[in-house]
Design an enzyme around this catalytic site. Structure first.
Site, PDB file in Angstrom:
ATOM      1  N   HIS A 198    -117.187 -17.991  24.770  1.00  0.00           N
ATOM      2  CA  HIS A 198    -117.095 -19.431  24.986  1.00  0.00           C
ATOM      3  C   HIS A 198    -117.758 -19.716  26.337  1.00  0.00           C
ATOM      4  CE1 HIS A 198    -115.028 -23.236  25.837  1.00  0.00           C
ATOM      5  NE2 HIS A 198    -114.638 -23.272  24.576  1.00  0.00           N
ATOM      6  N   ASP A 237    -109.761 -13.350  27.598  1.00  0.00           N
ATOM      7  CA  ASP A 237    -109.652 -14.778  27.290  1.00  0.00           C
ATOM      8  C   ASP A 237    -108.812 -14.859  26.016  1.00  0.00           C
ATOM      9  OD1 ASP A 237    -110.015 -17.183  25.992  1.00  0.00           O
ATOM     10  OD2 ASP A 237    -112.189 -17.246  26.237  1.00  0.00           O
ATOM     11  N   GLN A 257    -107.592 -18.029  21.871  1.00  0.00           N
ATOM     12  CA  GLN A 257    -107.375 -18.046  20.416  1.00  0.00           C
ATOM     13  C   GLN A 257    -106.330 -17.033  19.961  1.00  0.00           C
ATOM     14  OE1 GLN A 257    -108.645 -20.299  18.437  1.00  0.00           O
ATOM     15  NE2 GLN A 257    -109.983 -21.191  19.978  1.00  0.00           N
ATOM     16  N   LYS A 276    -103.465 -24.857  22.348  1.00  0.00           N
ATOM     17  CA  LYS A 276    -103.847 -24.144  21.122  1.00  0.00           C
ATOM     18  C   LYS A 276    -102.663 -23.374  20.545  1.00  0.00           C
ATOM     19  CE  LYS A 276    -108.583 -23.385  22.731  1.00  0.00           C
ATOM     20  NZ  LYS A 276    -109.344 -24.465  22.134  1.00  0.00           N
ATOM     21  N   CYS A 281    -118.793 -24.615  21.596  1.00  0.00           N
ATOM     22  CA  CYS A 281    -118.932 -24.149  22.993  1.00  0.00           C
ATOM     23  C   CYS A 281    -119.414 -22.702  23.078  1.00  0.00           C
ATOM     24  CB  CYS A 281    -117.640 -24.308  23.800  1.00  0.00           C
ATOM     25  SG  CYS A 281    -116.930 -25.938  23.750  1.00  0.00           S
TER      26      CYS A 281
END
Ligand code: ALA
Length: 400
Positions: A118, A195, A198, A221, A361
């Site tokens: 991203h 990261d 998700q 999220k 993104c």
């Protein structure tokens, strides 16, 4: 898992637009919010909307306690060792930028990422390259879009100071083999930042077992509010980092010419914080833990398998990422040959089916392959097989 029961917790799912129910498949961008999260935030605004950590009056005391409790809930959610290792940020992007600015990387130091980052885990390293002369290297995926451990090992050396990688991709849902990556990185003395934007909502995260050094994620999220995220870091690493923002509640004392910073996490949380957001984050973590991430993961895999198997052989459909849905978590990104992704998304939106279209993104991945974009269906715990069936029918209708 009782999906019918779970759906009753989400007020927005009762909403109709143009007389039709909504079918929400944009969960990789933003999940919906259950009543429990909304109530917890309203509780703050209605009953104790004061400052934490400063004022000794009754309302100030309640919000301080609730803010601390929220941090503790997040600690449990990722099994951090201590709650002071949980820093509240604005989102994953802020967590990654905080580290990029404070890690004091030097000229020639290498930061390794995957080839499907991203922008939030790509641009900060471009900037560090410009500011400090670091090297940013990309580990190319295998032909089938899975992580190439061999290529990764070949790129590792003692010049690599940070391995900063997307845990689960928002492009195709693929989860990298984090255990092996972290072990190899540590063998070379490199730190690892994942990261988790998700993965936090659907993969069981145990930061101690993973032995990951930093883990950043966003609460919006994972059923929680917007504008609040988390940066986890091992205490001994965080304690030595300089904050990139200072001000109220970051200092023990100051004079006109000097100051003593507080310890972690306060030194990284400058100014008044998003107390309602943090309290909502705690409620979201509780909600997910009550259902169980393993159950959520299994359920969305079942939905993904169903959609994937129904659309994969339709002429013109190209699914992005690994063919096997088990490797794509809750995401099905696809293209229909000769059609624009936005046109497909608009057609679905006419039936209140909400998906995302574009490059999510992850411009770099699409640009490198000369692909204009894709349509992304991203699933979560309140989606149903019936909704998937309607989606599949609509995709077939679009093509015909
Ligand atoms: N990263 C978010 C998405 O993939 C915004 O939609």
């Amino acid at each position: 898992m009782d999906v019918k029961r779970i759906r009753q917790d989400f007020p927005i799912l009762n909403r109709k637009i143009d007389g039709q129910p909504i079918i929400y498949f944009d969960n990789a961008c933003m999940t919906l919010k259950p009543r429990q999260v909304i109530d917890a935030m309203n509780d703050y605004y209605c009953n104790f909307s004061a400052c934490a950590g400063r004022s000794i009056h009754k309302l100030g005391t309640i919000v301080t306690i609730r803010y601390d409790e929220a941090r503790e809930k997040i600690r449990k959610f990722i099994n951090a060792k201590e709650s002071r290792e949980i820093i509240f940020s604005k989102n994953t992007t802020e967590g990654i930028n905080l580290l990029a600015r404070t890690l004091q990387l030097k000229k020639g130091d290498i930061v390794l990422t995957t080839d499907r980052e991203h922008n939030s885990n790509l641009l900060p390293w471009h900037i560090q390259k410009e500011l400090r002369g670091i090297n940013h290297k990309v580990v190319e995926s295998k032909e089938d879009n899975t992580f190439d451990l061999g290529r990764f090992e070949n790129l590792m050396s003692n010049k690599v100071k940070l391995v900063s990688m997307v845990h689960a991709s928002n492009l195709d849902g693929y989860t990298i083999p984090a255990d092996e990556i972290i072990k190899t990185a540590h063998d070379y003395g490199a730190l690892v930042l994942l990261d988790g934007a998700q993965s936090a909502s659907r993969v069981s995260i145990d930061v101690q077992k993973l032995d990951v050094d930093f883990f950043a994620f966003s609460i919006h999220k994972m059923l929680g509010p917007t504008g609040i995220g988390v940066l986890y870091g091992k205490y001994h690493l965080l304690k030595d980092l300089e904050p990139f923002m200072v001000g109220g509640d970051t200092v023990e004392k100051s004079t006109y010419t000097s100051h003593n910073l507080l310890d972690v996490p306060e030194k990284f949380e400058a100014g008044l914080q998003n107390y309602a957001g943090a309290i909502g984050a705690g409620a979201a973590a509780d909600y997910i833990m009550k259902i169980g991430k393993d159950k959520i993961g299994e359920y969305i895999f079942k939905l993904n398998s169903y959609i994937s198997s129904e659309i994969k052989d339709i002429p013109g459909i190209v699914i992005i990422g690994p063919a096997d849905p088990v490797l794509r978590g809750g995401i099905i990104s696809f293209n229909i040959e000769n059609y624009e992704p936005h046109d497909i998304a608009m057609f679905l939106d006419d039936a209140n089916i909400m998906v995302r279209s574009g490059v999510f993104c992850v411009h770099s991945w699409f640009n490198a392959r000369n692909i204009k974009g894709a349509v992304r269906v991203s699933l979560y715990v309140y989606n149903t097989i019936d909704e998937c069936r309607i989606l599949i029918e609509k995709i077939k209708e679009f093509i015909s």
